[in-house]
Each structure stands twice: as structure tokens, then as C-alpha cells.
Design an enzyme around this catalytic site. Structure first.
Site, PDB file in Angstrom:
ATOM      1  N   THR A 180      43.632  36.651  34.931  1.00  0.00           N
ATOM      2  CA  THR A 180      43.903  36.715  36.550  1.00  0.00           C
ATOM      3  C   THR A 180      42.313  36.850  36.911  1.00  0.00           C
ATOM      4  O   THR A 180      41.602  37.557  36.242  1.00  0.00           O
ATOM      5  CB  THR A 180      44.773  38.154  36.693  1.00  0.00           C
ATOM      6  N   ASN A 181      42.195  36.232  38.236  1.00  0.00           N
ATOM      7  CA  ASN A 181      40.966  36.492  38.882  1.00  0.00           C
ATOM      8  C   ASN A 181      41.303  37.392  40.029  1.00  0.00           C
ATOM      9  O   ASN A 181      42.241  37.563  40.429  1.00  0.00           O
ATOM     10  CB  ASN A 181      40.690  35.214  39.303  1.00  0.00           C
ATOM     11  N   THR A 182      40.016  37.905  40.356  1.00  0.00           N
ATOM     12  CA  THR A 182      39.915  38.905  41.561  1.00  0.00           C
ATOM     13  C   THR A 182      40.466  37.825  42.869  1.00  0.00           C
ATOM     14  O   THR A 182      39.594  37.045  43.126  1.00  0.00           O
ATOM     15  CB  THR A 182      38.747  39.789  41.690  1.00  0.00           C
ATOM     16  N   LEU A 183      41.426  38.245  43.591  1.00  0.00           N
ATOM     17  CA  LEU A 183      41.932  37.433  44.537  1.00  0.00           C
ATOM     18  C   LEU A 183      41.771  38.516  45.827  1.00  0.00           C
ATOM     19  O   LEU A 183      42.546  37.963  46.910  1.00  0.00           O
ATOM     20  CB  LEU A 183      43.148  36.663  44.343  1.00  0.00           C
ATOM     21  N   ASN A 184      41.265  39.599  45.945  1.00  0.00           N
ATOM     22  CA  ASN A 184      41.224  40.484  47.123  1.00  0.00           C
ATOM     23  C   ASN A 184      39.675  40.712  47.413  1.00  0.00           C
ATOM     24  O   ASN A 184      39.021  41.150  46.420  1.00  0.00           O
ATOM     25  CB  ASN A 184      41.848  41.603  47.060  1.00  0.00           C
TER      26      ASN A 184
END
Lengths: 266, 233
Positions: free
Chosen positions: B10-14
Site C-alpha cells: 500500500t502507498n500513502t495516499l493522504n
């Protein structure tokens, strides 16, 4: 309860709390954390939907009409963010790739820029390798294959490729986002596609014209005038289309011509 | 981070620490860029006096809105690009940097690991006929365009019309006028954008001016309406 959660809880129950209290606690904690992280109501599909969307639509429309020895490509120059916000009024969405090939796009502009760069690179390499310019038929096939190459992460560009083929005839190639290709006498794409296509069906294809009505031959003058009218109509009824029309006219044996006309700006 | 159960990446999306709008205007012999200097953590004004404009060299300024940490990474990448050009004795020009950053933003979007920034590239493009001002706008997803004036974030919704009205049909907009338009924009921004601040900077790059970022006098604005409008919950 998902199968996975069920299995975890079963695992927790397996432990005998009397003889292995720590193991029981660990298993319980794992199961508990899982329920917290992946609650029942949050199905796979919901998680998928809440993910970051890599696409954005910049609106606008484009169309192309082919004639005996010419092709007219038109597009508006508005760029919008989220349907209501006009972020630029003079963006070029028509990309002349060579003396006889024109690419036009309406959709996600990031992909459009990338696709243009890709095709330009391929065309350049072709010129280097074969010492001649690519024909529009070949370029159309190339684009179709590149679109299909990204089958599972498509270029959302609403691309139309137009040009003059090796017989000097106008050619228009229409695509879907994943590379289905068709050579058509005229095509439209973008936000106002549902308005442009019936108009062109009637006026260029003559398919929805009453019997006995005059069916004038498609000259360059008529084609440009029709396209201009079509966009004037779309600008009235479609909010992401407007500001100005950019017309690119390619004629057999002549250099590509650009024409710009104002459209309404509200 | 590997997911604890699924094992997928998962990538940081915030974004975490963010900056709000940037506004930029082209004038006759250059470009002026405005950004405020507050770093927001959610809705709270977490840090003050932090610049959001990065002077790349004498003729390019990059301003951003969005995540500060992501921009620091970008700054690092830009710096490396500058030294790459320096190896061959070249100075990075604005259109080259614009093209580079467009590709970079698009590439990271394709990896589903975007830089959470909207970038404004302002500069002076040297050429044979004396050069021209350059103003480019790049979004998080790799959508890029050049413009005569542009704004990011909430200002793109609220203030582009104001700037357009001010700049339209005026062939010669000079630096003083451009800066006054930007000051007016700041005033409107602090009225309407709760993340905007009245402490701001204006970066200028032009034919005669080398790229420079100036801290401006804070704008207080007119809050007299607050006396009569007190509909607090």
C-alpha cells in the site's frame, strides 16, 4: 463474517486458555485486529472504490471529418477540472504528429500528453529506421496496439487519429480506450460526443435525412462549416466545451493548416 | 508497508502537512508567483514562515501546493537534475524543468504512488528573440498546461475569475500591476479559505529580474463585518 475471519476465530478457539493463556490471547488479538481493520461492511469492492483515482477528466470534445482529399479535425480549447471549473481556455488538444497525421484527444489530459510523446517517439524512430514518413494507416495500427498494450490500465484519452492516406484520401480512425479501432468517414469523442455524432450522422453521413432532401457533396468548405456549426451547438449545451474552436485542416499535397474561432466563454 | 493480513503493498495516499493555494500571473517582462507561508496539519495552522517557493536558479522558480514532505523529495530530485545539467555546463531552463516534472508526476501516478502536489513552474525562457515569460501548471496526475495566469487549490475555484477579469484585454501588465493583483488575491483568499494565511511571499522572475522570492507585508483585510455577523454555533 468472511471465511478468513472465521478461520482466525477458529484458530483462537483451538487454544486452551488454561494451558496456553498467552497463545490464546495472541490469537484473540489477531482476530480482533482483523475485524477492526476489515469490518464486514467493507467488502473488497468497497475498498477498491475508495482507493485513489488515478484518472481525472478535463472535459472538452473533438471530432474529425474525412473527405475525398482532405480531413478536417476540430476540437475546443477549454480545459476543466471537475466539470464546473474552467482551468484554462487555450489548451491545444489537437496534436499534428507529422505532415499528414493528426492526433486529437478529449479525456484525461495526462494520458493524452503521454500518448502524444509516445507516438512522436515512434514516428521519429520510424523516420530514422526507414528514411520515410509513416503512413496514417500504419500509425493508426501503432496507436491501436499501444492502447491495447495498456489494456489493464488504459489510456483514457478518447483518441481520434486523422490524416491523409497514401492514396491521397482523407482518413479518420476512431478508438475506444483499449484499442478497438475502426476507420470511419467521420467520428467524434469527448464530453459532447452524444451531440456531435447525431449531427454528423445527419449532415455528413446523410443517414437520418428525409428522402428527397438535398444531399450536397462534402467539400472542404462544407466540412469546415459543418464542424464549426457543430461546435457552436455543443458550446451552447455542454458545459465543458467552449472558449474557442481549433480547426486543423489537412489537404493532400498541402501543408497542415490551423484555424481558430471564438466560442462562448461561459 | 505490507498489509498485515493481505500482504499487498500500500502507498500513502493522504497528505499530512499541506500548503494551500498558489497563484501566478504573467506580466509583460516576467512572471509573479504568490504563495502564503503557513503549513497546515489538517485544519490547524501547524508551522508558520515556511516557504512554498523553491528558487531553482536565476531564471526558474517552482512553487507548490499540497504535501510539504512530497515537495521536499521533489526538491531533491530537481536539485539532482540541476547538477546533471551543470555537468555539461548548462543552466536548467523553465520549459525543460516543466517537461521533466510532467513526466515525473505522470510516472508516479502510473505507479499509483503520486506526489501529492500541484506544481507551478515560473521562469524566463531565453531564446534568440529576447526570451519570453514561462508559466506552467502540473497536477498530481500529470496533467500539465501552460497559461498566462493560473491558480491551484481552492484559489482555482474562487480566484481564477478575479484574476482573469483583471488581466483580460490588458496587453501590457507590468510588474507592479501583477503584484497588486496578487495582493488582492491574497485578501480574497484569507476571507474565503480557512487554510490561507495573511503572511505571504511573492516570487518574481523576469527579463531583468533574476529569480527571487520576497516576503511581503501581511495583509490584514477588512473584518468590520465580523462585528455584525456573529452566527457562531
Amino acid at each position: 463474517m468472511s471465511f478468513y475471519q472465521f478461520a482466525l476465530i477458529q484458530m483462537a478457539l483451538k487454544y486452551d486458555a488454561k494451558h496456553d493463556p498467552l497463545g490464546a490471547m495472541r490469537a484473540f488479538k489477531t482476530a480482533f485486529a482483523d475485524v477492526e481493520e476489515n469490518p464486514d461492511w467493507r467488502s473488497r469492492r468497497l475498498i477498491e472504490r475508495q482507493r485513489w483515482n488515478p484518472y481525472s477528466m478535463e472535459g472538452g470534445s473533438t471530432c474529425a471529418v474525412a473527405g475525398d482529399n482532405f480531413v478536417v479535425v476540430a476540437s475546443d480549447t477549454r480545459m476543466t477540472a471537475g466539470e464546473i471549473n474552467v482551468i484554462n481556455r487555450e489548451v491545444d488538444k489537437i496534436h499534428p504528429l507529422s505532415d499528414n497525421i493528426v492526433l486529437t484527444t478529449a479525456g484525461f489530459h495526462g494520458d493524452a500528453l503521454q500518448m502524444r510523446k509516445l507516438l512522436e517517439t515512434h514516428l521519429h524512430k520510424y523516420r530514422f529506421d526507414y528514411r520515410s514518413n509513416m503512413t496514417v494507416d500504419l500509425c493508426a495500427e501503432l496507436l491501436a496496439r499501444n492502447l491495447y498494450y495498456r489494456r489493464f490500465f488504459p489510456y483514457y484519452t478518447g483518441a481520434i487519429l486523422a490524416g491523409i492516406d497514401e492514396h491521397g484520401k482523407g482518413a479518420v480512425f476512431s478508438y475506444d480506450p483499449i484499442g478497438c479501432i475502426e476507420r470511419l468517414p467521420y467520428s467524434a469523442s469527448g464530453a459532447a460526443e452524444p451531440m456531435l455524432v447525431p449531427f454528423l450522422d445527419c449532415q455528413v453521413g446523410h443517414v437520418t435525412l428525409s428522402e428527397g432532401t438535398e444531399r450536397p457533396k462534402l467539400t472542404l468548405e462544407r466540412a469546415t462549416a459543418l464542424v464549426r456549426d457543430a461546435f457552436r451547438g455543443c458550446a451552447e449545451r455542454e458545459i465543458t466545451t467552449g472558449d474557442s474552436i481549433h480547426l486543423v485542416i489537412a489537404e493532400a499535397g498541402k501543408p497542415i493548416r490551423h484555424e481558430r474561432r471564438k466560442l462562448r466563454e461561459d | 508497508m505490507d498489509g498485515k493480513y493481505g500482504g499487498y503493498h500500500t502507498n500513502t495516499l493522504n497528505p499530512t502537512c499541506t500548503g494551500t493555494s498558489v497563484i501566478a500571473v504573467v506580466y509583460d517582462e516576467g512572471v509573479a508567483v504568490m504563495s502564503d507561508t503557513v503549513v497546515s496539519y489538517g485544519k490547524s495552522a501547524r508551522y508558520k514562515n515556511v516557504t512554498r517557493q523553491y528558487k531553482v536558479n536565476d531564471r526558474v522558480i517552482v512553487a507548490f501546493s499540497g504535501d510539504h514532505a512530497d515537495f521536499h523529495t521533489l526538491q531533491n530530485i530537481i536539485e539532482r537534475q540541476v547538477s546533471k545539467w551543470a555537468v555539461v555546463g548548462q543552466k536548467l531552463n523553465p520549459s525543460a524543468l516543466y517537461a521533466f516534472l510532467t513526466s515525473l508526476m505522470y510516472q508516479s501516478r502510473c505507479k499509483m504512488n503520486p506526489f501529492w502536489n500541484t506544481l507551478i513552474i515560473a521562469g524566463w525562457e531565453d531564446n534568440e528573440d529576447g526570451g519570453k515569460p514561462f508559466l506552467g501548471h502540473i497536477t498530481q496526475k500529470g496533467v500539465a498546461f501552460e497559461a498566462k495566469h493560473t491558480a491551484t487549490g481552492i484559489a482555482s475555484h474562487l480566484l481564477t475569475q478575479v484574476i482573469e477579469d483583471e488581466t483580460r484585454d490588458k496587453t501590457a501588465l507590468n510588474r507592479a500591476k501583477a503584484e497588486s493583483i496578487l495582493r488582492r488575491a491574497v485578501e480574497l483568499a484569507i476571507y474565503h479559505d480557512c487554510l490561507a494565511d495573511n503572511e505571504f511571499e511573492i516570487g518574481v522572475v523576469g527579463k531583468t529580474e533574476k529569480a527571487s522570492v520576497h516576503t511581503q507585508k501581511p495583509i490584514i483585510g477588512d473584518w468590520s463585518i465580523a462585528e455584525t455577523n456573529c452566527q457562531y454555533e
